[in-house]
Scaffold this motif. Structure first.
Motif, PDB file in Angstrom:
ATOM      1  N   CYS A  48       1.033  -0.732  -0.006  1.00 43.49           N
ATOM      2  CA  CYS A  48      -0.192   0.151   0.045  1.00 43.49           C
ATOM      3  C   CYS A  48       0.961   1.278   0.321  1.00 43.49           C
ATOM      4  O   CYS A  48       0.439   2.063  -0.992  1.00 43.49           O
ATOM      5  N   GLY A  49       1.810   1.313   1.063  1.00 41.00           N
ATOM      6  CA  GLY A  49       2.905   1.849   0.726  1.00 41.00           C
ATOM      7  C   GLY A  49       1.712   3.648   1.409  1.00 41.00           C
ATOM      8  O   GLY A  49       1.364   3.215   2.022  1.00 41.00           O
ATOM      9  N   ALA A  50       2.335   4.349   0.526  1.00 40.80           N
ATOM     10  CA  ALA A  50       1.813   5.799   0.356  1.00 40.80           C
ATOM     11  C   ALA A  50       0.541   6.168  -0.123  1.00 40.80           C
ATOM     12  O   ALA A  50      -0.421   7.154  -0.369  1.00 40.80           O
ATOM     13  N   MET A  51      -0.082   4.974  -0.557  1.00 38.98           N
ATOM     14  CA  MET A  51      -2.162   4.832  -1.641  1.00 38.98           C
ATOM     15  C   MET A  51      -2.600   6.004  -0.902  1.00 38.98           C
ATOM     16  O   MET A  51      -2.427   5.464   0.576  1.00 38.98           O
ATOM     17  N   SER A  52      -3.653   6.375  -1.508  1.00 37.25           N
ATOM     18  CA  SER A  52      -4.762   7.397  -0.895  1.00 37.25           C
ATOM     19  C   SER A  52      -5.778   5.543  -0.747  1.00 37.25           C
ATOM     20  O   SER A  52      -5.603   5.016  -0.919  1.00 37.25           O
ATOM     21  N   PRO A  53      -6.667   5.907   0.434  1.00 34.64           N
ATOM     22  CA  PRO A  53      -7.621   4.824   0.728  1.00 34.64           C
ATOM     23  C   PRO A  53      -8.025   4.544  -1.391  1.00 34.64           C
ATOM     24  O   PRO A  53      -8.375   2.991  -1.289  1.00 34.64           O
ATOM     25  N   GLU A  54      -8.841   5.289  -1.950  1.00 28.38           N
ATOM     26  CA  GLU A  54      -9.374   5.061  -2.492  1.00 28.38           C
ATOM     27  C   GLU A  54      -8.170   4.130  -4.212  1.00 28.38           C
ATOM     28  O   GLU A  54      -8.263   3.902  -4.769  1.00 28.38           O
ATOM     29  N   LEU A  55      -6.920   4.337  -4.277  1.00 23.69           N
ATOM     30  CA  LEU A  55      -6.041   4.386  -4.533  1.00 23.69           C
ATOM     31  C   LEU A  55      -6.044   1.913  -4.700  1.00 23.69           C
ATOM     32  O   LEU A  55      -5.718   1.760  -4.882  1.00 23.69           O
ATOM     33  N   LEU A  56      -6.172   2.059  -3.184  1.00 23.14           N
ATOM     34  CA  LEU A  56      -6.029   0.523  -2.436  1.00 23.14           C
ATOM     35  C   LEU A  56      -7.112   0.066  -2.872  1.00 23.14           C
ATOM     36  O   LEU A  56      -7.438  -1.536  -3.375  1.00 23.14           O
ATOM     37  N   ASP A  57      -8.037   1.081  -2.464  1.00 18.90           N
ATOM     38  CA  ASP A  57      -9.401   0.188  -3.059  1.00 18.90           C
ATOM     39  C   ASP A  57      -9.297  -0.459  -4.462  1.00 18.90           C
ATOM     40  O   ASP A  57      -9.564  -1.738  -4.632  1.00 18.90           O
ATOM     41  N   ALA A  58      -9.193  -0.322  -5.413  1.00 15.24           N
ATOM     42  CA  ALA A  58      -8.398  -0.193  -6.567  1.00 15.24           C
ATOM     43  C   ALA A  58      -7.910  -1.052  -7.246  1.00 15.24           C
ATOM     44  O   ALA A  58      -7.919  -2.067  -8.170  1.00 15.24           O
ATOM     45  N   GLU A  59      -6.446  -1.338  -6.696  1.00 15.08           N
ATOM     46  CA  GLU A  59      -5.673  -1.808  -6.769  1.00 15.08           C
ATOM     47  C   GLU A  59      -6.260  -3.440  -5.806  1.00 15.08           C
ATOM     48  O   GLU A  59      -5.909  -4.463  -7.112  1.00 15.08           O
ATOM     49  N   ILE A  60      -6.173  -3.110  -4.835  1.00 16.16           N
ATOM     50  CA  ILE A  60      -7.103  -4.829  -4.851  1.00 16.16           C
ATOM     51  C   ILE A  60      -8.254  -5.594  -5.914  1.00 16.16           C
ATOM     52  O   ILE A  60      -7.982  -6.199  -6.105  1.00 16.16           O
ATOM     53  N   ALA A  61      -9.116  -4.305  -6.547  1.00 15.48           N
ATOM     54  CA  ALA A  61     -10.248  -4.793  -7.058  1.00 15.48           C
ATOM     55  C   ALA A  61      -9.315  -5.410  -8.365  1.00 15.48           C
ATOM     56  O   ALA A  61      -9.873  -5.825  -8.887  1.00 15.48           O
ATOM     57  N   GLU A  62      -8.918  -5.005  -8.408  1.00 10.15           N
ATOM     58  CA  GLU A  62      -7.785  -5.336  -9.936  1.00 10.15           C
ATOM     59  C   GLU A  62      -6.964  -6.495  -9.979  1.00 10.15           C
ATOM     60  O   GLU A  62      -7.031  -7.432 -10.526  1.00 10.15           O
ATOM     61  N   THR A  63      -6.364  -6.931  -8.243  1.00  7.94           N
ATOM     62  CA  THR A  63      -5.900  -8.051  -8.338  1.00  7.94           C
ATOM     63  C   THR A  63      -6.788  -8.914  -8.504  1.00  7.94           C
ATOM     64  O   THR A  63      -6.503  -9.731  -8.354  1.00  7.94           O
ATOM     65  N   LYS A  64      -8.201  -8.783  -7.362  1.00  2.33           N
ATOM     66  CA  LYS A  64      -8.528  -9.763  -7.693  1.00  2.33           C
ATOM     67  C   LYS A  64      -9.475 -10.007  -8.794  1.00  2.33           C
ATOM     68  O   LYS A  64     -10.044 -11.555  -9.243  1.00  2.33           O
ATOM     69  N   LYS A  65      -9.183  -9.464 -10.079  1.00  3.24           N
ATOM     70  CA  LYS A  65      -9.435  -9.481 -11.019  1.00  3.24           C
ATOM     71  C   LYS A  65      -8.564 -10.718 -11.733  1.00  3.24           C
ATOM     72  O   LYS A  65      -8.933 -11.621 -12.877  1.00  3.24           O
ATOM     73  N   ARG A  66      -7.384 -11.015 -11.291  1.00  4.95           N
ATOM     74  CA  ARG A  66      -6.450 -11.631 -12.129  1.00  4.95           C
ATOM     75  C   ARG A  66      -5.957 -12.381 -11.240  1.00  4.95           C
ATOM     76  O   ARG A  66      -5.226 -13.461 -11.711  1.00  4.95           O
ATOM     77  N   THR A  67      -6.478 -12.282 -10.013  1.00  3.45           N
ATOM     78  CA  THR A  67      -6.232 -14.491  -9.301  1.00  3.45           C
ATOM     79  C   THR A  67      -7.264 -14.615  -8.002  1.00  3.45           C
ATOM     80  O   THR A  67      -8.247 -13.274  -7.941  1.00  3.45           O
ATOM     81  N   SER A  68      -7.715 -15.914  -8.159  1.00  2.14           N
ATOM     82  CA  SER A  68      -8.716 -16.248  -7.627  1.00  2.14           C
ATOM     83  C   SER A  68      -8.300 -16.948  -5.816  1.00  2.14           C
ATOM     84  O   SER A  68      -8.236 -16.628  -4.972  1.00  2.14           O
ATOM     85  N   ARG A  69      -6.943 -17.227  -5.994  1.00  2.00           N
ATOM     86  CA  ARG A  69      -6.002 -17.216  -4.827  1.00  2.00           C
ATOM     87  C   ARG A  69      -5.887 -16.138  -3.894  1.00  2.00           C
ATOM     88  O   ARG A  69      -5.682 -14.389  -3.851  1.00  2.00           O
ATOM     89  N   PRO A  70      -5.727 -16.311  -2.353  1.00  2.00           N
ATOM     90  CA  PRO A  70      -5.438 -15.356  -1.400  1.00  2.00           C
ATOM     91  C   PRO A  70      -4.654 -15.173  -1.327  1.00  2.00           C
ATOM     92  O   PRO A  70      -3.431 -15.020  -1.958  1.00  2.00           O
TER      93      PRO A  70
END
Length: 352
Positions: free
Chosen positions: A67-89
């Motif tokens: 996450c580093g210096a990400m804003s909550p909005e950026l982290l929200d988008a990053e998690i969502a995009e990661t979930k699109k790319r993997t179904s693993r934990p």
């Protein structure tokens, strides 16, 4: 005896026995993380994003978003995009000094992130309660035995002990010493992952035998095909030896600066000047200590971005651990993890 056919069959047998032993030693780690191989991806700002994180998780390891210096909005988008790319934990690494830490924790809860890693100092009590009340498992960094015990009492579910050989922010003690100090005392009570300077499977095997349940690697994954780091950044890694990864120097003792390990370049000189500038503003009363430390963190985030994203490996920060000397080619994440697993299994098998 030198026939080609005489070598292949014993290797297959040895690998099989070694892999069984490796699976046994990693069992607590894989059970805790919910993955196949107890290898955490080190959270590297600008690098540990959706592509690399998903690739590590899909390859059987456990990816961790930085996450580093990400804003909550950026982290929200990053998690969502990661979930699109993997179904693993996969997990999310948060910095304790982030001014919006609670909001970031809420974003993780919204996405039902199962593991939150807190780095950058002792976490505030409210943050620990907030993470655990959302059902996530809490992983914390323990740079000393006393802190490991304190974190256990505070509710940490697992620990990472990271030595000074690591890239990025580092402590003063080597991985091998931390492992000897902490593992024998706490590893029966809490899962402990070992990090810092690990580049081959033989080291993984050794730390597992000492009581670790798995390891964390960052530097080793930078030259993965799936890593978005600029070609110049990767080339710097491929050219570097262990001795090229050096820690930054604290210029003013009044300004507490956590050392950063990176490849030596002009940026390491520039950072000394930045410290002098911040220390002067601190002396003048223009900023408070907390703001001074935050300015240093923002400085590193910008310097790292210049190197990772823009490819400026001279005036940008090329953060790397001392294991950089073992990074010698670009290859898929799956190949890196498989090589580490095979090396660890062969080392365990050789012990008999």
């Amino acid at each position: 005896m030198s026939g080609e056919g005489l070598i292949a069959e014993p290797r297959a047998v040895h690998a099989s026995v070694g892999h069984v032993r490796l699976k046994e030693l990693m069992h607590r780690g894989t059970e805790f993380l919910g993955c196949d191989v107890a290898i955490l991806g080190g959270a590297m700002s600008w690098i540990s994003e959706r592509h690399l994180v998903a690739a590590i998780s899909d390859s059987g390891g456990f990816g961790v978003i930085a996450c580093g210096a990400m804003s909550p909005e950026l982290l929200d988008a990053e998690i969502a995009e990661t979930k699109k790319r993997t179904s693993r934990p996969f997990g999310v690494n948060l910095i304790t000094m982030h001014p919006q830490l609670n909001e970031l924790i809420d974003v993780c809860a919204k996405h039902h992130i199962g593991h939150v890693v807190l780095a950058g100092g002792l976490p505030p009590g409210g943050a620990i309660d907030r993470i655990k009340s959302n059902g996530a498992k809490l992983v914390c960094f323990a740079p000393a035995l006393a802190l490991a015990k304190k974190l256990m009492r505070s509710g940490a579910d697992a620990l990472v002990i990271e030595g000074m050989e690591a890239g990025g922010h580092i402590g003063p003690v080597s991985t091998s010493v931390l492992a000897q100090e902490i593992l024998p005392v706490v590893s029966k009570d809490i899962p402990v992952f070992v990090a810092g300077g690990i580049g081959r499977g033989e080291a993984i095997a050794a730390y597992l035998e000492m009581g670790g349940v798995g390891v964390q690697l960052g530097t080793r994954f930078v030259c993965a095909n799936e890593c978005i780091a600029h070609a110049n950044f990767k080339k710097a890694f491929l050219r570097a030896s262990a001795r090229d990864a050096i820690p930054s120097v604290q210029i003013d003792p009044r300004l507490p600066v956590i050392p950063v390990r990176a490849l030596k370049n002009q940026e390491m000189v520039n950072f000394a000047a930045k410290q002098r500038e911040v220390a002067q503003r601190l002396d003048e009363g223009a900023i408070e200590m907390a703001e001074a430390q935050l300015q240093i963190e923002h400085y590193w985030a910008g310097a790292l971005r210049r190197a990772v994203i823009d490819g400026d490996v001279e005036s940008g920060s090329v953060m790397a651990g001392q294991s950089v000397g073992m990074v010698n080619r670009e290859e898929p994440v799956a190949a890196i993890i498989q090589e580490l697993v095979d090396e660890a299994a062969a080392a365990l098998e050789s012990r008999g």
